[in-house]
Write an enzyme that holds these catalytic residues in place. Structure first.
Site, PDB file in Angstrom:
ATOM      1  N   SER A   1      40.141  39.360  47.024  1.00 49.69           N
ATOM      2  CA  SER A   1      40.257  40.571  46.207  1.00 49.69           C
ATOM      3  C   SER A   1      39.354  40.596  44.980  1.00 49.69           C
ATOM      4  O   SER A   1      39.254  41.626  44.319  1.00 49.69           O
ATOM      5  CB  SER A   1      41.712  40.782  45.782  1.00 49.69           C
ATOM      6  OG  SER A   1      42.482  41.212  46.879  1.00 49.69           O
TER       7      SER A   1
ATOM      8  N   LYS B   1      41.981  45.062  35.541  1.00 49.12           N
ATOM      9  CA  LYS B   1      42.741  45.609  36.660  1.00 49.12           C
ATOM     10  C   LYS B   1      44.165  45.960  36.234  1.00 49.12           C
ATOM     11  O   LYS B   1      44.787  45.243  35.437  1.00 49.12           O
ATOM     12  CB  LYS B   1      42.747  44.557  37.776  1.00 49.12           C
ATOM     13  CG  LYS B   1      43.296  44.986  39.126  1.00 49.12           C
ATOM     14  CD  LYS B   1      43.082  43.831  40.104  1.00 49.12           C
ATOM     15  CE  LYS B   1      43.607  44.118  41.492  1.00 49.12           C
ATOM     16  NZ  LYS B   1      43.394  42.955  42.391  1.00 49.12           N
TER      17      LYS B   1
ATOM     18  N   SER C   1      41.268  43.849  46.611  1.00 52.06           N
ATOM     19  CA  SER C   1      42.018  44.904  45.950  1.00 52.06           C
ATOM     20  C   SER C   1      41.505  45.267  44.567  1.00 52.06           C
ATOM     21  O   SER C   1      41.939  46.251  43.982  1.00 52.06           O
ATOM     22  CB  SER C   1      43.487  44.488  45.838  1.00 52.06           C
ATOM     23  OG  SER C   1      43.618  43.332  45.013  1.00 52.06           O
TER      24      SER C   1
END
Length: 534
Positions: free
Chosen positions: A222, A117, A198
């Site tokens: 997330s 990420k 997320s």
């Protein structure tokens, strides 16, 4: 806090391709003009299978990485899961192949391509931006602690994934997977549906077979939500098992990175490879527990036998089809040796949300200001400067939703505030000691279970996410572990089941999760439909 989970630069074959803007829809003709997006030579291949092929000389790491890069070039224009590719990935893979030829294999991740990420630092040519245009140009000097361990383990960092900008802590009306830098991530099972967030890009990339394994981060939901909604396995470890040093923060009392993979075995391999106590990491509020460097011994096909598991009934979504899947899953586990305790309720279910949100606001301001101040390459040095940048660039950064959370956080005091300390104590007590721990003590449980998510919703930049339920909060707020595994489908949309429990209980949760996975085998590769009506 709702679960929602960017100018895009990628290096393909040495050339740089810039993609910007957000397409309002995905053309069916455009998709059909490409090769079948669901067709890929390495579809659903595992870490172990790749190691076997490299050992046999059938494939090299360099060849494997090139195949993924070629796939990304075809698939990612539709998915927007990848925010940036590592221009050195093939040379790294080639050097690891040389090591293998010379008899050195570092471990199960040697030569394996991974995506991480874009809020995790990499001391290479790639940027770390949390998806924000405000941090474009932030090329840091040092790897995050977990990235150092990745490289030591021999993994090939293929690139970074798109995400809900600032890990979805900017607006109360956001769209999961949207960022100013990377645009809108899409769900590979249905391209007009949300990938949740997320860690949206990691979930979509792993599910869509753009890499072998991936890493996301979680403050509340997330990792587990985009894992469940994209049909993959996600592990949110106990706070402190993986170091948070070198990760753009929301809140040190809840943040952690974790594995996102297509099967429990790969997730366990990755979990152990990066697990190590870091004395220089931020405080975790939890005492250090037992950390293993190999979690694969806990992968037991009969791992349900003798386990006593409780249903967290308040966390079950209202969707009747999700309930039916969950009942079927529970019945399968019972038939294979699980002892069930039904209809367990958290006494403080409605009490932990508001104090936890207050904690996040206070810690976000303090932790982010500290992170930005320590990085010479960061174009903005404080939350106040980020707010100013977003206002000055509202047409690009805030075309659909604003920065209400930023503004709320900026108005908070420091971490010595009595309001902060009270909220911190209450949130941890309600979710942890008087929440998960209390239920497990009272009923002598090995784990708690609930559906991870409801069916994903249509992407909607005007109204934001239409979140359909989830079970992440108790484990997220307490800092305890949570593992999600595919549980089936509702109208072709993936649904996950979550196994969570006490701090440092990853071994028993892995036994349960692996046994359930092996019994049910619900994971399927996505088919990249344009819409449910296609």
């Amino acid at each position: 806090m709702k679960r929602r989970s960017f100018f895009k630069t990628t290096a393909l074959g040495g050339s740089v391709v810039a993609l910007s803007g957000v397409s309002a829809c995905v053309s069916n003709d455009q998709i059909k003009a490409e090769i079948n997006l669901a067709d890929f030579e390495l579809n659903e291949i595992s870490v172990t299978e790749l190691q076997q092929k490299m050992k046999a000389g059938e494939l090299s790491s360099e060849t494997i990485c090139q195949k993924y890069l070629d796939r990304i070039a075809v698939v990612d224009p539709h998915l927007k899961a990848v925010i940036e590719l590592n221009p050195d990935s093939l040379s790294i893979a080639k050097s690891l192949d040389e090591e293998r030829k010379n008899g050195k294999v570092r471990g199960p991740l040697h030569g394996i391509p991974i995506m991480i990420k874009d809020n995790i630092d990499t001391g290479d040519k790639m940027q770390t931006t949390a998806g924000s245009l405000a941090l474009v140009g932030n090329v840091v000097e040092e790897d995050a602690f977990i990235v150092k361990k990745l490289r030591e383990a021999g993994a090939v960092l293929l690139g970074k994934t798109n995400l809900s900008e600032w890990a979805n802590f900017r607006s109360t009306n956001s769209s999961s997977g949207w960022s100013g830098r990377g645009g809108q991530v899409r769900n590979p099972f249905c391209l007009d549906r949300s990938p949740c967030g997320s860690s949206s890009g990691t979930g979509a990339a792993v599910s869509g077979n753009l890499c072998t394994i991936g890493i996301g981060t979680e403050t509340n939901g997330s990792i587990v939500c985009p894992s469940g909604i994209n049909g993959v396995v996600g592990i949110k470890p106990t706070l402190g098992m993986w170091s948070r040093r070198g990760i753009i923060p929301i809140a040190h009392s809840q943040d952690t990175a974790g594995p996102m993979c297509r099967n429990v075995s790969d997730a366990a391999i990755l979990l152990g490879a990066l697990a190590e106590f870091d004395p220089n990491d931020g405080e975790t509020h939890l005492e250090q527990g037992k950390i293993y460097n190999d979690y694969t011994p806990f992968l037991k096909a009969d791992g349900l036998k003798g386990k006593r598991i409780g249903i967290a009934s308040q966390l079950i979504p209202s969707n009747e089809k999700v309930k039916a899947l969950f009942i079927e899953a529970v019945q399968t586990m019972q038939k294979n040796g699980m002892e069930l305790v039904e209809d367990l309720k958290f006494e403080n279910n409605r009490k932990w949300g508001q104090p936890s949100y207050e904690v996040l606001l206070y810690e976000f301001k303090a932790d982010l200001n500290k992170y930005l101040a320590e990085y010479p390459s960061a174009p903005r040095k404080s939350l106040a400067e980020l707010i100013e940048f977003n206002n000055a660039n509202a047409d690009k950064e805030m075309p659909w939703f604003g920065q209400e959370i930023f503004i709320e956080a900026q108005e908070k005091g420091d971490l010595s505030s009595e309001d902060y300390l009270k909220a911190l104590e209450e949130s941890k007590r309600f979710a942890g000691k008087e929440g998960i721990d209390a239920l497990m003590d009272e009923h002598n449980l090995d784990a708690l279970i609930a559906p991870t998510n409801g069916p994903t919703w249509s992407i909607d930049w005007v109204n934001g996410d239409s979140f359909t339920g989830g079970s992440s909060s108790p484990a997220a707020i307490s800092g305890y572990p949570n593992i999600t595994v595919p549980m089936g489908f509702v109208e072709g949309l993936p649904i996950g089941i979550s196994f969570f429990g006490r701090a440092w209980s990853e071994p028993v949760l892995l036994e349960i999760a692996y046994a359930f996975e092996q019994l049910t085998k619900h994971r399927e590769a996505p088919d990249f439909r344009k819409s449910l009506m296609e």
